[in-house]
Design a protein around this motif. Structure first.
Motif, PDB file in Angstrom:
ATOM      1  N   VAL A 157     -12.076  -5.310   8.074  1.00 33.76           N
ATOM      2  CA  VAL A 157     -10.916  -4.709   7.415  1.00 33.76           C
ATOM      3  C   VAL A 157     -10.963  -5.061   5.932  1.00 33.76           C
ATOM      4  O   VAL A 157     -10.988  -6.238   5.566  1.00 33.76           O
ATOM      5  N   ALA A 158     -10.967  -4.039   5.068  1.00 30.70           N
ATOM      6  CA  ALA A 158     -10.987  -4.249   3.617  1.00 30.70           C
ATOM      7  C   ALA A 158      -9.572  -4.166   3.073  1.00 30.70           C
ATOM      8  O   ALA A 158      -8.842  -3.221   3.364  1.00 30.70           O
ATOM      9  N   SER A 159      -9.191  -5.145   2.275  1.00 29.39           N
ATOM     10  CA  SER A 159      -7.853  -5.166   1.680  1.00 29.39           C
ATOM     11  C   SER A 159      -7.968  -5.508   0.206  1.00 29.39           C
ATOM     12  O   SER A 159      -8.658  -6.462  -0.161  1.00 29.39           O
ATOM     13  N   ALA A 160      -7.282  -4.726  -0.633  1.00 29.13           N
ATOM     14  CA  ALA A 160      -7.276  -4.976  -2.075  1.00 29.13           C
ATOM     15  C   ALA A 160      -5.922  -5.525  -2.492  1.00 29.13           C
ATOM     16  O   ALA A 160      -4.888  -4.918  -2.189  1.00 29.13           O
ATOM     17  N   ASP A 161      -5.925  -6.675  -3.157  1.00 33.92           N
ATOM     18  CA  ASP A 161      -4.687  -7.291  -3.644  1.00 33.92           C
ATOM     19  C   ASP A 161      -3.654  -7.430  -2.531  1.00 33.92           C
ATOM     20  O   ASP A 161      -2.464  -7.191  -2.725  1.00 33.92           O
ATOM     21  N   PRO A 173     -16.876  -0.657   5.974  1.00 30.97           N
ATOM     22  CA  PRO A 173     -15.795  -0.162   5.111  1.00 30.97           C
ATOM     23  C   PRO A 173     -16.112  -0.358   3.632  1.00 30.97           C
ATOM     24  O   PRO A 173     -17.071  -1.036   3.264  1.00 30.97           O
ATOM     25  N   THR A 174     -15.289   0.251   2.770  1.00 34.51           N
ATOM     26  CA  THR A 174     -15.433   0.109   1.322  1.00 34.51           C
ATOM     27  C   THR A 174     -14.163  -0.480   0.729  1.00 34.51           C
ATOM     28  O   THR A 174     -13.061  -0.023   1.024  1.00 34.51           O
ATOM     29  N   LEU A 175     -14.341  -1.486  -0.099  1.00 31.89           N
ATOM     30  CA  LEU A 175     -13.233  -2.125  -0.803  1.00 31.89           C
ATOM     31  C   LEU A 175     -13.209  -1.591  -2.226  1.00 31.89           C
ATOM     32  O   LEU A 175     -14.227  -1.602  -2.918  1.00 31.89           O
ATOM     33  N   LYS A 176     -12.050  -1.109  -2.686  1.00 33.56           N
ATOM     34  CA  LYS A 176     -11.915  -0.561  -4.029  1.00 33.56           C
ATOM     35  C   LYS A 176     -11.126  -1.542  -4.893  1.00 33.56           C
ATOM     36  O   LYS A 176      -9.988  -1.850  -4.586  1.00 33.56           O
ATOM     37  N   LEU A 177     -11.765  -2.009  -5.964  1.00 32.74           N
ATOM     38  CA  LEU A 177     -11.105  -2.949  -6.869  1.00 32.74           C
ATOM     39  C   LEU A 177     -10.971  -2.325  -8.257  1.00 32.74           C
ATOM     40  O   LEU A 177     -11.940  -1.816  -8.817  1.00 32.74           O
ATOM     41  N   ALA A 178      -9.762  -2.385  -8.826  1.00 33.72           N
ATOM     42  CA  ALA A 178      -9.507  -1.858 -10.170  1.00 33.72           C
ATOM     43  C   ALA A 178     -10.149  -2.751 -11.223  1.00 33.72           C
ATOM     44  O   ALA A 178     -10.615  -3.862 -10.929  1.00 33.72           O
TER      45      ALA A 178
END
Length: 223
Positions: A157-161, A173-178
């Motif tokens: 499970v990918a979680s950002a912030d 999965p893909t994690l998107k970071l600003a």
């Protein structure tokens, strides 16, 4: 007395030469001055215009000098990618965690706790990623088991912030970071962090110290 006079005459002669030389540099063709009408062209004495009827305060002529500038909007920026993986390894326990104690009185084992049969227990199951770049990044995670662990499945499970990142759950999965650049409401730039939380399931058919890897690929976001 004669000596003083000779010096005076020499100085006068020198000043005259200097005045003559200075005047010789003038040219109507390169002066860039437009003279007012009514002035008389001074053709016989080195150029320019003779006074004519001008009075005090009258304009003699006008000129203009172009002013130019080279514009480089915003200057130039060199973008830098800097990403850290803060987790060194993941660790899990596998098997039956039933707890038994040998009883010499009954010559048998006493079951203290039944435990879970052939289950997985996470010891360290979180991968933390931090983006220090001035651009956003995507990080893809993919589970690759070793031969003895082909029956083991990883759910990631990918979680950002702290927020689940648009349902990015599965084996890759893909994690998107600003980017680390501050946005509205923030007072300073800050690294953007996210996590991959790993859960294992399935059957482990052999005993091995390393059962696989989570391979991370850092990408420029599509689009």
């Amino acid at each position: 007395m004669k000596k003083v006079l000779a010096t005076t005459l020499a100085l006068a002669t020198l000043l005259g030469a200097m005045t003559l030389n200075a005047g010789a540099a003038y040219s109507d063709e390169t002066s860039n001055v437009t003279y007012e009408s009514g002035l008389i062209e001074n053709t016989a004495h080195g150029g320019g215009r003779q006074q004519g009827s001008l009075q005090n305060g009258d304009t003699i002529g006008t000129g203009s000098v172009p002013v130019k500038a080279n514009v480089t909007p915003g200057g130039s920026i060199t973008h830098v990618y800097a990403i850290s993986i803060e987790t060194t390894e993941l660790s899990f326990n596998y098997g039956n965690d039933k707890h038994q104690v040998w009883n010499p009185d009954t010559l048998s084992y006493d079951v203290v706790s039944e435990g879970t049969t052939d289950g997985w227990t996470a010891v360290d199951s979180t991968i933390t990623i931090a983006n220090y770049s001035d651009l956003p990044v995507d990080i893809n995670a993919k589970w690759t088991p070793v031969t003895q662990a082909q029956g083991v499945t990883a759910t990631i499970v990918a979680s950002a912030d702290g927020n689940n990142n648009n349902g990015t759950t599965g084996s890759d999965p893909t994690l998107k970071l600003a980017s680390a650049i501050a946005v509205a409401g923030e007072t300073s730039n800050t690294a953007r962090k996210g996590t991959f939380e790993v859960t294992l399931s399935g059957t482990l058919t052999g005993v091995t110290a390393q059962i696989g890897t989570i391979d991370l690929t850092i990408k420029v976001p599509a689009g």
